[in-house]
Scaffold this active site. Sequence first.
Site, short mmCIF file in Angstrom:
data_model
loop_
_atom_site.label_atom_id
_atom_site.label_comp_id
_atom_site.label_asym_id
_atom_site.label_seq_id
_atom_site.Cartn_x
_atom_site.Cartn_y
_atom_site.Cartn_z
N ASP A 131 -7.37 -8.12 2.68
CA ASP A 131 -6.91 -7.19 1.66
C ASP A 131 -6.27 -7.91 0.48
OD1 ASP A 131 -6.93 -4.47 1.04
OD2 ASP A 131 -4.81 -4.25 1.56
N ASP A 176 4.99 13.61 0.25
CA ASP A 176 3.68 14.17 -0.07
C ASP A 176 3.74 14.80 -1.47
OD1 ASP A 176 1.38 15.87 -0.34
OD2 ASP A 176 1.11 15.72 1.83
N GLU A 211 -12.62 1.93 0.51
CA GLU A 211 -12.35 0.60 1.05
C GLU A 211 -13.32 0.24 2.17
OE1 GLU A 211 -8.34 2.16 1.05
OE2 GLU A 211 -7.59 0.13 0.63
N VAL A 261 -3.01 10.21 -4.26
CA VAL A 261 -2.31 10.81 -5.40
C VAL A 261 -3.16 10.66 -6.66
CG1 VAL A 261 -0.25 10.67 -6.85
CG2 VAL A 261 -0.05 10.35 -4.36
N GLY A 262 -3.67 9.47 -6.90
CA GLY A 262 -4.42 9.19 -8.13
C GLY A 262 -5.66 10.05 -8.27
N GLU A 263 -6.32 10.34 -7.14
CA GLU A 263 -7.56 11.13 -7.18
C GLU A 263 -7.31 12.62 -7.25
OE1 GLU A 263 -10.02 9.92 -3.82
OE2 GLU A 263 -9.52 7.83 -4.24
N ASN A 264 -6.14 13.05 -6.72
CA ASN A 264 -5.93 14.49 -6.55
C ASN A 264 -4.82 15.11 -7.40
OD1 ASN A 264 -7.84 15.01 -4.30
ND2 ASN A 264 -6.57 13.48 -3.30
N ASN A 271 -0.09 6.72 -0.34
CA ASN A 271 1.27 6.68 0.19
C ASN A 271 1.87 5.30 -0.13
OD1 ASN A 271 3.41 8.02 1.47
ND2 ASN A 271 2.96 6.96 3.40
N HIS A 312 -3.77 2.29 -7.95
CA HIS A 312 -4.05 2.78 -6.60
C HIS A 312 -2.79 3.51 -6.13
CE1 HIS A 312 -5.74 2.39 -2.39
NE2 HIS A 312 -4.48 2.70 -2.16
P1 AMP Z 1 -3.59 7.80 0.73
O1 AMP Z 1 -2.53 6.84 1.19
O2 AMP Z 1 -4.48 7.24 -0.33
O3 AMP Z 1 -4.33 8.47 1.84
O4 AMP Z 1 -2.78 8.98 -0.03
C1 AMP Z 1 -1.97 9.89 0.69
C2 AMP Z 1 -1.11 10.65 -0.28
O5 AMP Z 1 -1.93 11.30 -1.25
C3 AMP Z 1 -0.32 11.78 0.35
O6 AMP Z 1 0.93 11.30 0.84
C4 AMP Z 1 -0.08 12.73 -0.83
O7 AMP Z 1 1.10 12.38 -1.51
C5 AMP Z 1 -1.25 12.46 -1.75
N1 AMP Z 1 -2.21 13.56 -1.81
C6 AMP Z 1 -3.26 13.80 -1.00
N2 AMP Z 1 -3.92 14.92 -1.36
C7 AMP Z 1 -3.28 15.39 -2.47
C8 AMP Z 1 -3.46 16.50 -3.34
N3 AMP Z 1 -4.46 17.39 -3.15
N4 AMP Z 1 -2.60 16.65 -4.36
C9 AMP Z 1 -1.58 15.78 -4.57
N5 AMP Z 1 -1.37 14.71 -3.79
C10 AMP Z 1 -2.19 14.51 -2.75
#
Ligand code: AMP
EC number: 2.7.2.1
Length: 282
Positions: A21, A155, A257, A204-207, A84, A81
């Site tokens: 990584d 979250d 990934e 977070v970045g995608e959603n 969490n 990126h």
């Molecule tokens: P990851 O570590 O990339 O799986 O991201 C997880 C984090 O993405 C979660 O703790 C949330 O804070 C955020 N997340 C996931 N889905 C959403 C959503 N629909 N809207 C806002 N934040 C989201």
Amino acid sequence: VERRVEHRHLRPDLPQVAVFDTAFHTTMPEAAARYAIDVETADAHRIRRYGFHGTSHAYVSRKTAELLGKTPEEVNVIVLHLGNGASASAVAGGRCVETSMGLTPLEGLVMGTRSGDIDPAVTFHLKRVAGMSADEIDVLLNKRSGLVGLCGDNDMRVIRRRIDEGDERAALAFDIYIHRLKKYIGAYTAVLGRVDAVAFTAGVGENAAPVREAAIAGLEELGMAVDASLNSVRSPQPRLISPEYARVAVAVVPTDEELEIAEQTFALVSRGDADSPVHSDN
Ligand code: AMP
């Protein structure tokens, strides 16, 4: 990427590949990778900035170039990126030149449960004044800090809901998160000199459209802007969210990934030199 040979006697024909990584960040110049501490001490203990999320930064920076119809060599990209765990990287012509995580994933952006950047003297203060042990401070900064430490939730969906209900602690946590992100966008703009794209990725970045909107707000002087209606679109596809007039493309580029690891593995294995340990610089 490194091929490991341990346990080979069990399946002599099976190539074993490890994708690190940190590999994408090995191109960082010494000026970015070395901490400004005593050189002998740093080298004796291999203390330097390694960076993490490298498979994601590699994949997303490449996909962003593709989205712009360019080769990776032609573009400078800031990748954010934001999951969490969260990290930023500056990628110049396909090579990583700076990233926000360091010796460990603790450095850099405000994360779900990690503080990110902090004055290192805070740790001495916690030890001397609060009587905390190194392990307790480690847990505090890695598990009880960031968004969860600031407002009790990590979250972003929950935090946005609380903000909509008028919760001030959640609003302050969000502001601190965005403030740090903006500082890194500015810093990496300076590091790169010219930025072609800013790419948001991970949970977070995608959603989280409000995070993207707030992080880019006020950066018009840097050529960056977000179009509200494009930003509100939900899609699993890489897409632009900046208005046409903007000098810098702002994009949402879902990370993958697992696919990146599979592709790097395939590239190494299909080279067919499976008999000797190989180290390539990714
Ligand atoms: P990851 O570590 O990339 O799986 O991201 C997880 C984090 O993405 C979660 O703790 C949330 O804070 C955020 N997340 C996931 N889905 C959403 C959503 N629909 N809207 C806002 N934040 C989201």
